[in-house]
Design an enzyme around this catalytic site. Sequence first.
Site, PDB file in Angstrom:
ATOM      1  N   HIS A 187     -25.584 -31.423 -19.001  1.00  0.00           N
ATOM      2  CA  HIS A 187     -26.010 -33.020 -18.576  1.00  0.00           C
ATOM      3  C   HIS A 187     -26.796 -34.354 -18.585  1.00  0.00           C
ATOM      4  O   HIS A 187     -27.001 -33.209 -17.724  1.00  0.00           O
ATOM      5  CB  HIS A 187     -24.123 -33.061 -18.276  1.00  0.00           C
ATOM      6  CG  HIS A 187     -23.283 -34.088 -17.747  1.00  0.00           C
ATOM      7  ND1 HIS A 187     -22.778 -34.930 -19.134  1.00  0.00           N
ATOM      8  CD2 HIS A 187     -24.081 -35.909 -17.483  1.00  0.00           C
ATOM      9  CE1 HIS A 187     -22.435 -35.904 -18.810  1.00  0.00           C
ATOM     10  NE2 HIS A 187     -23.045 -36.368 -17.956  1.00  0.00           N
ATOM     11  N   CYS A 246     -23.620 -37.158 -24.290  1.00  0.00           N
ATOM     12  CA  CYS A 246     -24.567 -37.607 -22.940  1.00  0.00           C
ATOM     13  C   CYS A 246     -25.884 -37.520 -23.479  1.00  0.00           C
ATOM     14  O   CYS A 246     -26.635 -38.348 -23.537  1.00  0.00           O
ATOM     15  CB  CYS A 246     -23.977 -36.453 -22.138  1.00  0.00           C
ATOM     16  SG  CYS A 246     -25.077 -35.277 -22.900  1.00  0.00           S
ATOM     17  N   HIS A 258     -23.036 -43.283 -18.323  1.00  0.00           N
ATOM     18  CA  HIS A 258     -23.827 -42.272 -18.943  1.00  0.00           C
ATOM     19  C   HIS A 258     -22.351 -41.485 -20.133  1.00  0.00           C
ATOM     20  O   HIS A 258     -21.223 -42.225 -19.871  1.00  0.00           O
ATOM     21  CB  HIS A 258     -23.734 -40.411 -17.692  1.00  0.00           C
ATOM     22  CG  HIS A 258     -22.064 -40.718 -17.548  1.00  0.00           C
ATOM     23  ND1 HIS A 258     -21.859 -38.907 -17.576  1.00  0.00           N
ATOM     24  CD2 HIS A 258     -21.651 -41.658 -16.869  1.00  0.00           C
ATOM     25  CE1 HIS A 258     -20.179 -38.899 -16.446  1.00  0.00           C
ATOM     26  NE2 HIS A 258     -20.171 -40.783 -16.028  1.00  0.00           N
TER      27      HIS A 258
END
Length: 361
Positions: free
Chosen positions: A314, A266, A326
């Site tokens: 994240h 990520c 993402h």
Amino acid sequence: MACAAVVLTVTGLLGTATGAAYADDPKPPTKGAPAPADDSDAQRLDDVRKKIDALYRKAEQATEAYNAAKEQVELQQKEIVKLARTIDATQRRRTTLKRQVGALASAQYRGGGLPAEAKLMLAANPEGFLDNALLARKGQLAAKRLISQLTKIQGDLESYSHSATDRWERLEANRKKKENAQRDIKKKIDAAKELESRLAAKEKDRLKKLEDEQAFKQQQKWLDSGILDEISNTASAPGKKAISYATAQIGKDYVWGAEGPDTFDCSGLTLRAWEHGGRTIPRTSQEQWRQLPHVALKDMRPGDLIIYFTDASHVGMYLGNGAIVHAPRPGRQVTITGAGTMPILGVVRPDGDARHDDAAH
């Protein structure tokens, strides 16, 4: 933005009622639809989904810990190399000074080692001695300076030695953190895969639908708050470049610790995207949250980074219309999904300024 709009439109990710985006656009449950034939089986599958989600969440936390430790290892290795060069140069300087001090000591020995006053009393030609007294004094001062320099360099070397020891200890500590995180990642991913492997093909399809339905509910709840009514900003020029790069990676596999160009995690995706946009940002989502300027959710614009979960483990890039791009987790690919599908911690702006630091609080 045109690229992002095309991707959103073609893949059918725009919701009809709200204009919000969501991956695979799963339909909400229809009122009055018949319940599953086996409620206990459905509950079991949902429990499996929750366990798998939890394992991948822990794997992602470990991934960011791995990324942070890896970054520190690389930084400390560079510092140690630089320090070693400094120590080598200082040691060579000390050798030169020692040689010069030795030469002065030899000269004093050859001169009998008598103090200047005794030489004055014993000199056959006191006037000649006085003529050279100034030169002798300069020589004494030079010797003192030489000894002072040698003492300082000796102290520097001791300091460098302690610093090198400290850096080695921190390097080893971060290596251990990196190795532990690596083992933890593998353990969690293997456990998640083991759970998935026990499911039949039909159950795997149902599991995917359950994931999509859960994400849809979270996204819809976020949209129902009216947040999109307040968000109407446009991307900056660097932000457009970052978006263009990030959306071009759609379909590439998530791999923990990866920074591209073929696979990403990520924060590796956001790092490279904003590098393409002309900005250098921290490697991990935690450091992106800690170091980059914060902006309020209502002031968010395309290109900004949305940080998720209370531990900032994240990150995704906002595209506009309620969507992010993402790298989700192992076993998935870079994709577009709803910005509200995960708990939002806050928003940061890589091309912002420090004046926005408290805007999100």
